[in-house]
Design an enzyme around this catalytic site. Structure first.
Site, PDB file in Angstrom:
ATOM      1  CB  SER A  79      47.732  15.418  42.758  1.00 21.57           C
ATOM      2  OG  SER A  79      47.192  16.084  41.650  1.00 21.57           O
TER       3      SER A  79
HETATM    4  N1  SAH Z   1      47.700  14.565  36.881  1.00 24.36           N
HETATM    5  C1  SAH Z   1      48.943  15.185  37.332  1.00 24.36           C
HETATM    6  C2  SAH Z   1      48.731  16.549  37.938  1.00 24.36           C
HETATM    7  C3  SAH Z   1      48.567  17.554  36.899  1.00 24.36           C
HETATM    8  S1  SAH Z   1      48.522  19.241  37.449  1.00 24.36           S
HETATM    9  C4  SAH Z   1      49.634  14.270  38.341  1.00 24.36           C
HETATM   10  O1  SAH Z   1      49.381  13.104  38.371  1.00 24.36           O
HETATM   11  O2  SAH Z   1      50.467  14.720  39.053  1.00 24.36           O
HETATM   12  C5  SAH Z   1      47.336  19.839  36.291  1.00 24.36           C
HETATM   13  C6  SAH Z   1      47.719  19.788  34.841  1.00 24.36           C
HETATM   14  O3  SAH Z   1      46.611  20.212  34.086  1.00 24.36           O
HETATM   15  C7  SAH Z   1      48.867  20.715  34.468  1.00 24.36           C
HETATM   16  O4  SAH Z   1      49.900  19.973  33.879  1.00 24.36           O
HETATM   17  C8  SAH Z   1      48.230  21.684  33.475  1.00 24.36           C
HETATM   18  O5  SAH Z   1      49.106  22.081  32.456  1.00 24.36           O
HETATM   19  C9  SAH Z   1      47.076  20.862  32.931  1.00 24.36           C
HETATM   20  N2  SAH Z   1      45.994  21.628  32.328  1.00 24.36           N
HETATM   21  C10 SAH Z   1      45.494  22.835  32.672  1.00 24.36           C
HETATM   22  N3  SAH Z   1      44.499  23.196  31.848  1.00 24.36           N
HETATM   23  C11 SAH Z   1      44.347  22.183  30.943  1.00 24.36           C
HETATM   24  C12 SAH Z   1      43.480  21.965  29.828  1.00 24.36           C
HETATM   25  N4  SAH Z   1      42.566  22.853  29.438  1.00 24.36           N
HETATM   26  N5  SAH Z   1      43.616  20.810  29.142  1.00 24.36           N
HETATM   27  C13 SAH Z   1      44.540  19.879  29.490  1.00 24.36           C
HETATM   28  N6  SAH Z   1      45.384  20.038  30.526  1.00 24.36           N
HETATM   29  C14 SAH Z   1      45.287  21.173  31.258  1.00 24.36           C
END
Ligand code: SAH
Length: 237
Positions: A79
């Site tokens: 993000s």
């Molecule tokens: N928090 C991260 C950004 C993550 S992007 C940061 O600090 O940069 C979103 C993430 O959510 C991805 O890695 C994706 O694989 C995960 N994701 C998507 N669906 C999900 C689910 N049902 N359960 C857990 N994680 C999930």
């Protein structure tokens, strides 16, 4: 080479200072949406402290402190720092709070949360991402973060209840398990919307009557919260 590192460090310090002032400016610019024209000094201190260059793909490290989202493979992103700061601020974390994060990704948001809360539990659906984020957080000394490979729609029942829950992937509506696993008085910050459509970031508070009171914050663009990932390519972070 020591000399090189000193140059890198001072460049990095400058980039980080610029990033903090950009976050401050963007917080002011979005106050009419979020009601928060400035984030708490604790949140800004945490953003300053977490070494973001350790959470982005190596080829991207020079850009780590630019206020933009970064790609981490799988079509996933890490993000934008302003959004991390905003969502963290909206959680109103105290030093002993237990926090659940859905969507660990590379672990950057989890590290920021760990600077502010007592214990962080983060769930990631892509196994390779969960494993590499857990290793990275351990190496960087974040002992109060536990990462688990699992489905965020289920939350983390064994560790519930939580003072705060943050989702960094967007479901179409609030998953029941997340609402259930929040303490009364607890805060939930979550993007809601259809995949590939604009989503809305919500801040919800659970009342003593167990009902969630939600407020719209800001239009955002997150990856969808998916039921299941079939792609098992190697992540870039
Ligand atoms: N928090 C991260 C950004 C993550 S992007 C940061 O600090 O940069 C979103 C993430 O959510 C991805 O890695 C994706 O694989 C995960 N994701 C998507 N669906 C999900 C689910 N049902 N359960 C857990 N994680 C999930």
């Amino acid at each position: 080479m020591a000399g090189m590192n000193a140059v890198d460090d001072s460049k990095r310090d400058k980039a980080r200072a610029r990033l903090l002032s950009e976050i401050e400016r963007e917080a002011r610019d979005t106050e009419s949406w979020t009601g928060r024209g400035a984030f708490s000094p604790r949140v800004m201190e945490a953003i300053k402290k977490v070494p973001r260059h350790d959470f982005v793909p190596e080829s991207d490290a020079a850009q780590a402190y630019v206020n933009r989202p970064r790609s981490i493979g799988y079509g996933q992103t890490i993000s934008q720092p302003y959004i991390v700061a905003l969502m963290t601020d909206l959680l109103d974390l105290g030093p002993t709070d237990r926090v659940l994060e859905i969507g660990t990704g590379c672990g950057y948001q989890a590290a920021v949360l760990a600077e502010l809360a007592g214990a962080v539990f983060s769930v990631e659906t892509v196994k390779a991402l969960a494993e590499s984020a857990a290793g990275r957080l351990r190496r960087l000394g974040y002992r109060d973060v536990e990462v688990r490979h699992g489905d965020g729609f289920q939350g983390w029942p064994e560790k519930a209840p939580f003072d705060a829950i943050i989702a960094t992937a967007a479901p179409e509506r609030i998953p029941d398990a997340l609402a259930r696993q929040l303490k009364p008085g607890g805060r939930l910050v979550i993007p809601i919307g259809r995949p590939h459509d604009t989503q809305m970031l919500y801040r919800c508070v659970k009342g003593e009557d167990d009902k969630l009171e939600c407020e719209k914050m800001l239009p955002v663009a997150f990856v969808p919260m998916v039921e299941r990932i079939v792609d098992e390519r190697k992540p870039l972070c």
